[in-house]
Design a protein around this motif. Structure first.
Motif, PDB file in Angstrom:
ATOM      1  N   VAL A 158       0.839  -1.198   0.000  1.00 61.68           N
ATOM      2  CA  VAL A 158       0.000   0.000   0.000  1.00 61.68           C
ATOM      3  C   VAL A 158       0.874   1.249   0.000  1.00 61.68           C
ATOM      4  CG1 VAL A 158      -1.588   1.359   1.424  1.00 61.68           C
ATOM      5  CG2 VAL A 158      -2.035  -1.056   1.006  1.00 61.68           C
ATOM      6  N   LEU A 159       1.832   1.267   0.915  1.00 56.73           N
ATOM      7  CA  LEU A 159       2.721   2.425   0.995  1.00 56.73           C
ATOM      8  C   LEU A 159       3.528   2.582  -0.280  1.00 56.73           C
ATOM      9  CD1 LEU A 159       3.969   2.042   4.677  1.00 56.73           C
ATOM     10  CD2 LEU A 159       2.393   3.767   3.783  1.00 56.73           C
ATOM     11  N   SER A 160       3.976   1.469  -0.854  1.00 59.97           N
ATOM     12  CA  SER A 160       4.766   1.519  -2.086  1.00 59.97           C
ATOM     13  C   SER A 160       3.956   2.151  -3.202  1.00 59.97           C
ATOM     14  CB  SER A 160       5.206   0.111  -2.482  1.00 59.97           C
ATOM     15  OG  SER A 160       5.858   0.136  -3.744  1.00 59.97           O
ATOM     16  N   ASN A 161       2.653   1.749  -3.345  1.00 58.40           N
ATOM     17  CA  ASN A 161       1.815   2.304  -4.414  1.00 58.40           C
ATOM     18  C   ASN A 161       1.586   3.790  -4.213  1.00 58.40           C
ATOM     19  OD1 ASN A 161       1.604  -0.144  -5.672  1.00 58.40           O
ATOM     20  ND2 ASN A 161      -0.393  -0.668  -4.783  1.00 58.40           N
ATOM     21  N   LEU A 162       1.319   4.203  -2.959  1.00 57.22           N
ATOM     22  CA  LEU A 162       1.044   5.611  -2.700  1.00 57.22           C
ATOM     23  C   LEU A 162       2.297   6.469  -2.928  1.00 57.22           C
ATOM     24  CD1 LEU A 162      -1.237   5.426   0.491  1.00 57.22           C
ATOM     25  CD2 LEU A 162      -1.923   5.843  -1.872  1.00 57.22           C
ATOM     26  N   ILE A 163       3.446   5.958  -2.468  1.00 54.98           N
ATOM     27  CA  ILE A 163       4.693   6.728  -2.639  1.00 54.98           C
ATOM     28  C   ILE A 163       5.065   6.801  -4.118  1.00 54.98           C
ATOM     29  CG2 ILE A 163       7.180   6.730  -2.152  1.00 54.98           C
ATOM     30  CD1 ILE A 163       6.474   5.475   0.586  1.00 54.98           C
ATOM     31  N   GLU A 164       4.883   5.670  -4.830  1.00 51.27           N
ATOM     32  CA  GLU A 164       5.222   5.639  -6.251  1.00 51.27           C
ATOM     33  C   GLU A 164       4.357   6.623  -7.029  1.00 51.27           C
ATOM     34  OE1 GLU A 164       5.376   2.482 -10.003  1.00 51.27           O
ATOM     35  OE2 GLU A 164       4.983   1.778  -7.962  1.00 51.27           O
ATOM     36  N   ASN A 165       3.017   6.681  -6.688  1.00 56.04           N
ATOM     37  CA  ASN A 165       2.120   7.629  -7.366  1.00 56.04           C
ATOM     38  C   ASN A 165       2.535   9.059  -7.070  1.00 56.04           C
ATOM     39  OD1 ASN A 165       0.560   5.847  -8.723  1.00 56.04           O
ATOM     40  ND2 ASN A 165      -1.221   5.968  -7.357  1.00 56.04           N
ATOM     41  N   ALA A 166       2.855   9.324  -5.768  1.00 50.62           N
ATOM     42  CA  ALA A 166       3.244  10.687  -5.385  1.00 50.62           C
ATOM     43  C   ALA A 166       4.495  11.121  -6.142  1.00 50.62           C
ATOM     44  CB  ALA A 166       3.470  10.753  -3.876  1.00 50.62           C
ATOM     45  N   VAL A 167       5.434  10.202  -6.304  1.00 49.96           N
ATOM     46  CA  VAL A 167       6.668  10.535  -7.011  1.00 49.96           C
ATOM     47  C   VAL A 167       6.394  10.759  -8.494  1.00 49.96           C
ATOM     48  CG1 VAL A 167       8.927   9.652  -7.701  1.00 49.96           C
ATOM     49  CG2 VAL A 167       8.149   9.383  -5.340  1.00 49.96           C
ATOM     50  N   LYS A 168       5.537   9.883  -9.099  1.00 47.45           N
ATOM     51  CA  LYS A 168       5.247   9.971 -10.526  1.00 47.45           C
ATOM     52  C   LYS A 168       4.674  11.335 -10.902  1.00 47.45           C
ATOM     53  CE  LYS A 168       4.205   5.142 -11.681  1.00 47.45           C
ATOM     54  NZ  LYS A 168       3.105   4.220 -12.063  1.00 47.45           N
ATOM     55  N   TYR A 169       3.722  11.779 -10.059  1.00 46.00           N
ATOM     56  CA  TYR A 169       2.976  12.981 -10.435  1.00 46.00           C
ATOM     57  C   TYR A 169       3.528  14.235  -9.764  1.00 46.00           C
ATOM     58  CZ  TYR A 169      -0.369   9.795 -12.515  1.00 46.00           C
ATOM     59  OH  TYR A 169      -0.951   8.848 -13.315  1.00 46.00           O
ATOM     60  N   SER A 174      -6.570   8.748  18.342  1.00 49.30           N
ATOM     61  CA  SER A 174      -7.761   8.142  18.975  1.00 49.30           C
ATOM     62  C   SER A 174      -7.970   6.693  18.557  1.00 49.30           C
ATOM     63  CB  SER A 174      -9.015   8.951  18.638  1.00 49.30           C
ATOM     64  OG  SER A 174      -8.879  10.299  19.070  1.00 49.30           O
ATOM     65  N   GLY A 175      -6.965   5.858  18.769  1.00 46.15           N
ATOM     66  CA  GLY A 175      -7.113   4.435  18.485  1.00 46.15           C
ATOM     67  C   GLY A 175      -6.837   4.064  17.049  1.00 46.15           C
ATOM     68  N   TRP A 176      -6.391   5.015  16.240  1.00 41.97           N
ATOM     69  CA  TRP A 176      -6.093   4.753  14.830  1.00 41.97           C
ATOM     70  C   TRP A 176      -4.638   5.174  14.545  1.00 41.97           C
ATOM     71  CZ3 TRP A 176      -9.627   2.645  11.376  1.00 41.97           C
ATOM     72  CH2 TRP A 176     -10.957   2.573  11.824  1.00 41.97           C
ATOM     73  N   ILE A 177      -4.011   4.402  13.669  1.00 41.84           N
ATOM     74  CA  ILE A 177      -2.728   4.805  13.113  1.00 41.84           C
ATOM     75  C   ILE A 177      -3.013   5.423  11.739  1.00 41.84           C
ATOM     76  CG2 ILE A 177      -0.527   4.018  12.168  1.00 41.84           C
ATOM     77  CD1 ILE A 177      -0.605   4.141  15.198  1.00 41.84           C
ATOM     78  N   GLU A 178      -2.577   6.659  11.560  1.00 43.83           N
ATOM     79  CA  GLU A 178      -2.775   7.350  10.290  1.00 43.83           C
ATOM     80  C   GLU A 178      -1.413   7.519   9.607  1.00 43.83           C
ATOM     81  OE1 GLU A 178      -6.718  10.086  11.189  1.00 43.83           O
ATOM     82  OE2 GLU A 178      -4.747  11.041  11.074  1.00 43.83           O
ATOM     83  N   ILE A 179      -1.356   7.111   8.326  1.00 41.56           N
ATOM     84  CA  ILE A 179      -0.159   7.287   7.504  1.00 41.56           C
ATOM     85  C   ILE A 179      -0.562   8.176   6.337  1.00 41.56           C
ATOM     86  CG2 ILE A 179       1.645   6.173   6.161  1.00 41.56           C
ATOM     87  CD1 ILE A 179       1.183   3.644   7.809  1.00 41.56           C
ATOM     88  N   LEU A 180       0.019   9.354   6.265  1.00 43.67           N
ATOM     89  CA  LEU A 180      -0.328  10.331   5.249  1.00 43.67           C
ATOM     90  C   LEU A 180       0.811  10.442   4.247  1.00 43.67           C
ATOM     91  CD1 LEU A 180      -1.542  11.318   8.167  1.00 43.67           C
ATOM     92  CD2 LEU A 180      -2.204  13.358   6.848  1.00 43.67           C
ATOM     93  N   VAL A 181       0.479  10.328   2.952  1.00 43.79           N
ATOM     94  CA  VAL A 181       1.457  10.490   1.873  1.00 43.79           C
ATOM     95  C   VAL A 181       1.046  11.730   1.086  1.00 43.79           C
ATOM     96  CG1 VAL A 181       2.538   9.484  -0.154  1.00 43.79           C
ATOM     97  CG2 VAL A 181       1.847   8.014   1.782  1.00 43.79           C
ATOM     98  N   SER A 182       1.848  12.788   1.166  1.00 53.41           N
ATOM     99  CA  SER A 182       1.481  14.058   0.528  1.00 53.41           C
ATOM    100  C   SER A 182       2.535  14.480  -0.483  1.00 53.41           C
ATOM    101  CB  SER A 182       1.300  15.152   1.578  1.00 53.41           C
ATOM    102  OG  SER A 182       2.477  15.324   2.327  1.00 53.41           O
ATOM    103  N   ASP A 183       2.044  15.120  -1.538  1.00 59.41           N
ATOM    104  CA  ASP A 183       2.953  15.622  -2.565  1.00 59.41           C
ATOM    105  C   ASP A 183       2.507  17.011  -2.978  1.00 59.41           C
ATOM    106  OD1 ASP A 183       1.260  15.565  -5.152  1.00 59.41           O
ATOM    107  OD2 ASP A 183       0.972  13.527  -4.339  1.00 59.41           O
ATOM    108  N   THR A 184       3.359  17.692  -3.717  1.00 59.60           N
ATOM    109  CA  THR A 184       3.043  19.040  -4.213  1.00 59.60           C
ATOM    110  C   THR A 184       2.995  19.019  -5.727  1.00 59.60           C
ATOM    111  OG1 THR A 184       5.403  19.590  -4.129  1.00 59.60           O
ATOM    112  CG2 THR A 184       4.059  20.174  -2.213  1.00 59.60           C
ATOM    113  N   GLY A 185       2.469  17.921  -6.245  1.00 57.91           N
ATOM    114  CA  GLY A 185       2.454  17.741  -7.694  1.00 57.91           C
ATOM    115  C   GLY A 185       1.248  18.364  -8.370  1.00 57.91           C
TER     116      GLY A 185
END
Length: 790
Positions: free
Chosen positions: A685-696, A711-722
């Motif tokens: 999942v992380l690989s796909n999100l990071i790869e998309n962020a890099v592509k665009y 609050s009981g959740w782990i949140e992983i945010l992948v952000s780009d400035t594309g």
């Protein structure tokens, strides 16, 4: 009759005067009552009767004149002679007042004893004569009463004998003392047999215990007796009677004797029973739409011993045959015989009499009395005759079950007892048959309506649109699916010309082949433009006598999916061809013998082969994973994982092939709560999100991966400035094969499956994935997975 002693009342307020009066009157032998006041005198007059009163004039409280006036006012004492005894002067005014007060004589003091005794004797003698006359009058009255009573009793007996009701009398303990003529005519008893408890012998055995108990209660309580019971006639038939008895009391309120009647209410009771049966049968007929079951209940109700002994119901089936749907007998032991008779000898539809004839003609049959000759004429053989004989058939009627346009069947009633069917019973049977026929028709109509309603429900629920266009080109049917597919409401379409109601119909209609009823219609895919949207519909048409039925299915999404599939095939082909071409070219170059390759070039070619092979592996992995998602066979090998460690590993892996013009950063606390997940899938999942962020991402951009606990959740945010995602594509980017910018996608590569895989993996881990993006400013993808302890 003993003579009563005359009473004389002496009233004087002076005791010595009373003693003098008693001495004078004692020789007469009468009962002397002496009182000293007017009040005492009035009390004595209330207690007894007196022949005369000697009254003093001057007394305290009430004087003699006032007392005399009171005595004359009372009806009981107004005729008692009053003699005033006084010492007053003999002036006329005093004498006049005495006579006015009611006196019959005056005696002045000093009293002459002889005169007083003479006057009292006269009044006593007058009283005695009056008593004798009263006694004689009472005697004559008693004699007259006895004569009148004898005459009255004789008239009562004559009247009782003339009455159509049974009349009887009984003593205080309930023993019968008299029966009128109707009793003997009805029961056939002789006067010698009519004992005190004769009625016990004619009351139905089932009714006798209740009647005796009720009679004993009324003898004790003195209340009127009333009950309905069956009396046996001299020919053995039991008929319902209303029995009543009332007590006759003497002047002291004591019961002298009882007078009773028994009124024949058999016909009224029969009508009431028939009405009750009709109500009960109607209730049974209305409870269920299975008329075979309800007719069985009605037959069992009819064969209860009150209305019939045997009841059978036949109906005409759809093929015209007769079918017995119910048979019942009052005697369970004979029910088997009745069924055997029906099974062995079913009704003949062509017979001149019986069920077949009633159904064929629609006319009822009534046989009040079944004779041996009748049985002989209808018996098919000895067994048939024997079965009929064992059932003991005595009376018969059969009525048709008339529907609105045809006879639906027949109900047969048979009596095996003394009951005889007549015109009244036939009317009742026809009323029952009318209600039963109505129930049959209602049940059949309900089934037809239910079938139509079910067809309508199916038509309303079916996924295909259905439209009926009449011969005039107007829309007569437009189901819910047609509304949903086209967006055209039924209210806006029904009743209108199809060319006006459905945009583009005029151009499409000539392209649609119309099959006839029974033929397989050929579907044609045609386009419509409705409300600014292009729809592709697969339409088939079948014509019939009232118009044409069109069935259509929405192919718009299927065509879009087909287009996506073709794009996917083209994309995958391109994605596979590019690394294959690179690998093939590098391999051919390495195999050339005519060219000496430098070590640096060989290393570069091998690196190309390695990288392009990895790229092929990734594409194949995505394809395999998509296939697992389609079949539902994507299983997670979950374990307790450290989300920060997984994120760091994937960042390290991405750094190895990161373009030089894009930076990659991690923002996360030193320690995060553990999650239960499949580490491999989470890394993908992380690989796909990071790869998309890099592509665009444009040159000089930075991709930030942030991990945090919320609050009981782990949140992983992948952000780009594309380049960001256009608003119209936000809701579709997680669809398989969907590509935001097809032109640029060709340049950046990819299968269009990455985000679809991300969403499925997040869902399988009880998590979610969301995206926030603004076109031209970049995107933020957020993965939320519950912690181990949540």
């Amino acid at each position: 009759m003993s003579e009563r002693c005359a009473n004389v009342l002496l009233v004087d307020d002076r005791q010595e005067n009373l003693l003098a009066l008693e001495a004078i009157l004692e020789p007469l032998g009468h009962r002397l009552v002496s009182v000293t006041s007017a009040t005492a005198a009035l009390k004595e007059l209330l207690i007894d009767d007196f022949a005369c009163i000697l009254l003093d004039v001057q007394m305290p409280e009430l004087d003699g004149f006032e007392l005399a006036e009171l005595i004359k006012q009372r009806k009981r004492s107004q005729h008692i002679p009053i003699i005033f005894v006084t010492a007053l002067s003999k002036e006329e005014r005093h004498v006049y007042r005495g006579y006015s007060a009611g006196a019959v004589d005056y005696i002045f003091k000093p009293i002459d004893a002889t005169i007083l005794r003479s006057k009292v004797s006269v009044f006593v003698e007058l009283w005695e004569k009056t008593q004798q006359l009263q006694a004689q009058a009472e005697q004559l009255h008693a004699q007259d009463l006895a004569a009148i009573e004898r005459a009255s009793e004789e008239r009562y007996r004559q009247l009782a004998d003339a009455m159509p009701q049974i009349v009887w009398t009984a003593d205080v303990i309930g023993g019968a003392t008299y029966f009128n003529r109707r009793w003997f005519d009805y029961t056939g008893m002789s006067p010698a047999e009519a004992g005190p408890n004769a009625w016990h012998h004619v009351v139905h055995p089932d009714d006798l215990p209740v009647a005796v108990s009720r009679r004993e209660q009324t003898l004790v309580s003195g209340e009127a007796f009333e009950i309905e019971y069956r009396f046996r006639s001299k020919d053995g038939e039991y008929r319902w009677h209303l029995g009543r008895a009332v007590p006759i009391r003497n002047d002291a309120g004591q019961i002298s004797f009882w007078v009773g009647t028994a009124t024949d209410i058999h016909d009224r009771r029969l009508i009431e029973d028939q009405r009750t049966f009709i109500v009960t049968a109607s209730d049974a007929l209305s409870r269920s739409l299975d008329y075979r079951e309800t007719l069985t209940q009605v037959a069992e109700l009819a064969a209860n011993g009150e209305l019939a002994d045997w009841c059978a119901v036949h109906v005409v089936e759809a093929d015209g045959s007769l079918s017995e749907v119910a048979v019942a007998h009052a005697d369970p032991a004979k029910l088997t015989l009745a069924r055997e008779l029906q099974e062995r000898y079913p009704p003949d539809p062509d017979a001149p009499t019986g069920v077949g004839a009633v159904i064929r003609t629609g006319e009822p049959e009534l046989v009040p009395e079944i004779t041996a000759e009748m049985i002989e004429s209808v018996a098919h053989d000895d067994l048939h005759r024997d079965l009929i004989g064992q059932l003991g058939l005595n009376s018969y009627m059969c009525v048709p079950l008339k529907g609105r346009d045809r006879v639906l069947g027949a109900i047969t009633f048979i009596s095996a007892s003394r009951r005889r069917f007549g015109p009244g019973e036939l009317i009742f049977a026809e009323e029952l048959a009318r209600r039963a026929a109505s129930a049959i028709e209602n049940a059949r109509l309900y089934r037809e309506a239910e079938a139509r309603a079910q067809a309508a429900r199916v038509l309303a629920a079916i996924g295909d649109g259905v439209a009926l266009i009449d011969l005039g080109g107007r829309v007569r049917l437009w189901n819910a699916a047609a509304e949903r597919i086209t967006g055209l409401a039924a209210d806006d379409v029904l009743g209108r010309s199809v060319r006006d109601a459905v945009p583009g119909w005029e151009a499409v209609e000539p392209r649609l082949p119309v099959a006839t009823v029974g033929e397989a219609g050929r579907a044609e895919s045609v386009p419509f433009e409705i409300g600014g949207l292009e729809l592709w519909l697969s339409v088939s048409a079948v014509g019939y006598e009232d118009g044409t039925v069109y069935a259509f299915r929405d192919l718009t999404e299927e065509r879009a999916l087909e287009s996506m599939r073709q794009d996917f095939i083209a994309t995958v082909s391109h994605e596979l061809r590019t690394p294959l071409a690179a690998i093939y070219g590098a391999a051919l170059t390495l195999r050339r013998d005519d060219v000496e390759l430098a070590a640096e070039l060989k290393a570069k070619l091998l690196e190309v082969i390695t990288e392009e092979s990895n790229r092929l592996a990734e594409i194949v992995s995505d394809l395999l994973l998509a296939g697992q998602l389609d079949t539902g066979k994507l299983y997670a090998n979950v374990e307790v994982c450290d989300p920060r460690a997984i994120t760091q590993l994937e960042l390290d892996a991405a750094q190895t092939h990161l373009p030089e013009n894009v930076a990659l950063a991690l923002e996360a606390p030193a320690k995060l709560p553990a999650v239960v997940a499949d580490p491999g899938q989470l890394r993908q999942v992380l690989s796909n999100l990071i790869e998309n962020a890099v592509k665009y991402s444009d040159a000089g951009s930075q991709v930030v991966v942030e991990s945090r606990c919320d609050s009981g959740w782990i949140e992983i945010l992948v952000s780009d400035t594309g380049v960001g995602i256009p608003p119209r594509d936000i809701d579709r980017i997680f669809e398989r094969f969907y590509r935001v910018d097809r032109a640029r996608s060709r340049d950046t590569g990819g299968t269009g499956l990455g985000l679809s895989i991300v969403r499925h993996v997040a869902t399988n881990h009880s998590g979610e994935v969301t995206v926030h993006s603004r076109e031209g400013e970049g995107s933020v993808f957020t993965i939320r997975i519950p912690t181990r302890d949540s």
